[in-house]
Design a protein around this motif. Structure first.
Motif, PDB file in Angstrom:
ATOM      1  N   LEU A 134       0.853  -1.184   0.000  1.00 57.12           N
ATOM      2  CA  LEU A 134       0.000   0.000   0.000  1.00 57.12           C
ATOM      3  C   LEU A 134       0.890   1.236   0.000  1.00 57.12           C
ATOM      4  CD1 LEU A 134      -3.199  -0.062   0.134  1.00 57.12           C
ATOM      5  CD2 LEU A 134      -2.080  -2.193   0.709  1.00 57.12           C
ATOM      6  N   VAL A 135       0.961   1.897  -1.125  1.00 60.94           N
ATOM      7  CA  VAL A 135       1.859   3.047  -1.262  1.00 60.94           C
ATOM      8  C   VAL A 135       1.118   4.327  -0.878  1.00 60.94           C
ATOM      9  CG1 VAL A 135       3.344   4.359  -2.825  1.00 60.94           C
ATOM     10  CG2 VAL A 135       3.236   1.873  -3.019  1.00 60.94           C
ATOM     11  N   SER A 136       0.180   4.789  -1.696  1.00 69.60           N
ATOM     12  CA  SER A 136      -0.560   6.030  -1.516  1.00 69.60           C
ATOM     13  C   SER A 136      -0.293   6.929  -2.714  1.00 69.60           C
ATOM     14  CB  SER A 136      -0.162   6.794  -0.243  1.00 69.60           C
ATOM     15  OG  SER A 136      -0.704   8.107  -0.254  1.00 69.60           O
ATOM     16  N   ILE A 137      -1.268   7.746  -3.042  1.00 69.30           N
ATOM     17  CA  ILE A 137      -1.068   8.738  -4.097  1.00 69.30           C
ATOM     18  C   ILE A 137       0.023   9.719  -3.694  1.00 69.30           C
ATOM     19  CG2 ILE A 137      -2.770  10.440  -3.286  1.00 69.30           C
ATOM     20  CD1 ILE A 137      -2.237   9.197  -6.931  1.00 69.30           C
ATOM     21  N   ALA A 138       0.267   9.838  -2.369  1.00 69.35           N
ATOM     22  CA  ALA A 138       1.342  10.716  -1.886  1.00 69.35           C
ATOM     23  C   ALA A 138       2.720  10.135  -2.183  1.00 69.35           C
ATOM     24  CB  ALA A 138       1.198  10.944  -0.378  1.00 69.35           C
ATOM     25  N   VAL A 177       0.088  -0.398  -4.767  1.00 66.45           N
ATOM     26  CA  VAL A 177      -1.302   0.053  -4.746  1.00 66.45           C
ATOM     27  C   VAL A 177      -1.319   1.503  -4.268  1.00 66.45           C
ATOM     28  CG1 VAL A 177      -3.621  -0.389  -3.856  1.00 66.45           C
ATOM     29  CG2 VAL A 177      -2.043  -2.305  -4.237  1.00 66.45           C
ATOM     30  N   HIS A 178      -1.888   2.380  -5.075  1.00 63.54           N
ATOM     31  CA  HIS A 178      -1.853   3.816  -4.773  1.00 63.54           C
ATOM     32  C   HIS A 178      -3.258   4.354  -4.549  1.00 63.54           C
ATOM     33  CE1 HIS A 178       1.781   3.740  -7.778  1.00 63.54           C
ATOM     34  NE2 HIS A 178       2.037   3.094  -6.665  1.00 63.54           N
ATOM     35  N   PRO A 179      -3.768   4.270  -3.323  1.00 64.32           N
ATOM     36  CA  PRO A 179      -5.078   4.871  -3.064  1.00 64.32           C
ATOM     37  C   PRO A 179      -4.950   6.381  -2.866  1.00 64.32           C
ATOM     38  CG  PRO A 179      -4.491   3.165  -1.451  1.00 64.32           C
ATOM     39  CD  PRO A 179      -3.253   3.567  -2.155  1.00 64.32           C
ATOM     40  N   GLY A 180      -5.980   7.096  -3.325  1.00 65.80           N
ATOM     41  CA  GLY A 180      -6.126   8.485  -2.922  1.00 65.80           C
ATOM     42  C   GLY A 180      -6.672   8.507  -1.501  1.00 65.80           C
ATOM     43  N   PHE A 220       0.971 -10.078 -14.759  1.00 66.74           N
ATOM     44  CA  PHE A 220       1.212  -9.456 -13.454  1.00 66.74           C
ATOM     45  C   PHE A 220       0.715  -8.019 -13.507  1.00 66.74           C
ATOM     46  CE2 PHE A 220       5.117 -11.981 -11.653  1.00 66.74           C
ATOM     47  CZ  PHE A 220       4.332 -13.125 -11.602  1.00 66.74           C
ATOM     48  N   VAL A 221       0.080  -7.569 -12.427  1.00 70.61           N
ATOM     49  CA  VAL A 221      -0.292  -6.157 -12.290  1.00 70.61           C
ATOM     50  C   VAL A 221       0.780  -5.484 -11.452  1.00 70.61           C
ATOM     51  CG1 VAL A 221      -1.999  -4.517 -11.439  1.00 70.61           C
ATOM     52  CG2 VAL A 221      -2.751  -6.671 -12.474  1.00 70.61           C
ATOM     53  N   ASP A 222       1.554  -4.608 -12.068  1.00 65.24           N
ATOM     54  CA  ASP A 222       2.640  -3.938 -11.363  1.00 65.24           C
ATOM     55  C   ASP A 222       2.155  -2.778 -10.498  1.00 65.24           C
ATOM     56  OD1 ASP A 222       4.460  -5.642 -12.502  1.00 65.24           O
ATOM     57  OD2 ASP A 222       5.208  -4.211 -13.973  1.00 65.24           O
ATOM     58  N   GLU A 223       1.091  -2.098 -10.947  1.00 60.24           N
ATOM     59  CA  GLU A 223       0.693  -0.860 -10.278  1.00 60.24           C
ATOM     60  C   GLU A 223      -0.777  -0.579 -10.518  1.00 60.24           C
ATOM     61  OE1 GLU A 223       3.559   2.407 -10.590  1.00 60.24           O
ATOM     62  OE2 GLU A 223       1.912   3.676 -11.270  1.00 60.24           O
ATOM     63  N   ILE A 224      -1.455  -0.105  -9.476  1.00 58.49           N
ATOM     64  CA  ILE A 224      -2.842   0.300  -9.623  1.00 58.49           C
ATOM     65  C   ILE A 224      -3.083   1.560  -8.796  1.00 58.49           C
ATOM     66  CG2 ILE A 224      -3.541  -1.295  -7.771  1.00 58.49           C
ATOM     67  CD1 ILE A 224      -6.271  -1.522  -9.146  1.00 58.49           C
ATOM     68  N   THR A 225      -3.792   2.522  -9.394  1.00 61.73           N
ATOM     69  CA  THR A 225      -4.158   3.758  -8.702  1.00 61.73           C
ATOM     70  C   THR A 225      -5.662   3.767  -8.491  1.00 61.73           C
ATOM     71  OG1 THR A 225      -2.324   4.978  -9.717  1.00 61.73           O
ATOM     72  CG2 THR A 225      -4.131   6.277  -8.799  1.00 61.73           C
TER      73      THR A 225
END
Length: 233
Positions: A134-138, A177-180, A220-225
């Motif tokens: 869990l990364v974050s849009i930040a 994973v980049h949630p707002g 593979f899914v590398d990244e999702i926003t």
């Protein structure tokens, strides 16, 4: 659609499982039959059916190592690691606290590094597995008042990209994973309180994580926003 997503026999490890996205995801996966290992600083060791709850301080290597070893001892193998432990304190860089900055680096970046180090090695040896960070849009966008938080999350994104390159050929998928902004307990200690009415419901993020770990083979899914309908709040 969720009724078609059965996780029986699959073991999922979740950090930061006592609240927010981690807690909601654990509830969702339990209902679908997954074996769960739940780590949190507030946990005491408890076993209930297919759920193993363990104390975990992601900033402490010995705690992470013990958490990893007990996970493997109990279930034999781990299929999925979801890194959702995280903290955020917000202020301009020049007004920020050094202690707050250090804490965010320790929990968000060092904590992700340590869990990926131990569980990633296990998955690589097994030739399969999936890590979701869990990364974050930040972690992709500069936002005023987010200096320390963004520094830690940009670091998690960099770490995740390196892991993708190092583990892909070993059969291990790593997804950032980049949630707002998410309407969760994350905001409990933050003043002034933001308007949470247009944020992403925490259950929605949990469902996205569920679909990620149930994707069809062959890619593979590398990244999702995942963004709120009205954009960054």
């Amino acid at each position: 659609m969720e009724s078609d997503l059965q996780l029986k026999g699959k073991t999922v490890v979740i950090t930061g499982s006592s609240k927010g996205i981690g807690k909601e995801t654990a509830t969702l996966l339990k209902d679908l039959g997954a074996n769960l290992v739940l780590g949190s600083r507030s946990n005491t060791e408890k076993i209930s059916g297919t759920v193993l709850e363990l104390p975990l301080d992601v900033t402490n290597e010995e705690s992470v190592k013990a958490f990893y070893e007990q996970s493997i001892k109990h279930f034999g193998a781990v299929d999925v690691l979801i890194n959702s432990a995280g903290v955020g304190m917000f202020a301009s860089v020049i007004d920020s606290s050094v202690e707050d900055f250090d804490q965010m680096i320790l929990v968000n970046l060092r904590g992700t590094y340590l869990t990926c180090k131990y569980f990633g090695k296990h998955m690589a040896e097994n030739g399969k597995g999936h890590i979701l960070n869990l990364v974050s849009i930040a972690g992709t966008t500069a936002l005023p008042g987010c200096g320390g938080y963004s520094a830690s999350k940009f670091g998690v994104l960099g770490l995740t990209k390196v892991l993708q390159l190092e583990l892909r050929q070993k059969g291990v998928q790593v997804t950032s994973v980049h949630p707002g902004a998410v309407s969760s307990s994350f905001w409990e200690q933050i003043e002034p309180k933001p308007d949470m009415s247009n944020m992403i419901p925490v259950k929605t993020v949990a469902k996205h994580l569920l679909y990620l770990i149930n994707q069809p083979p062959g890619a593979f899914v590398d990244e999702i926003t995942i963004m709120p309908p009205l954009g960054i709040l």
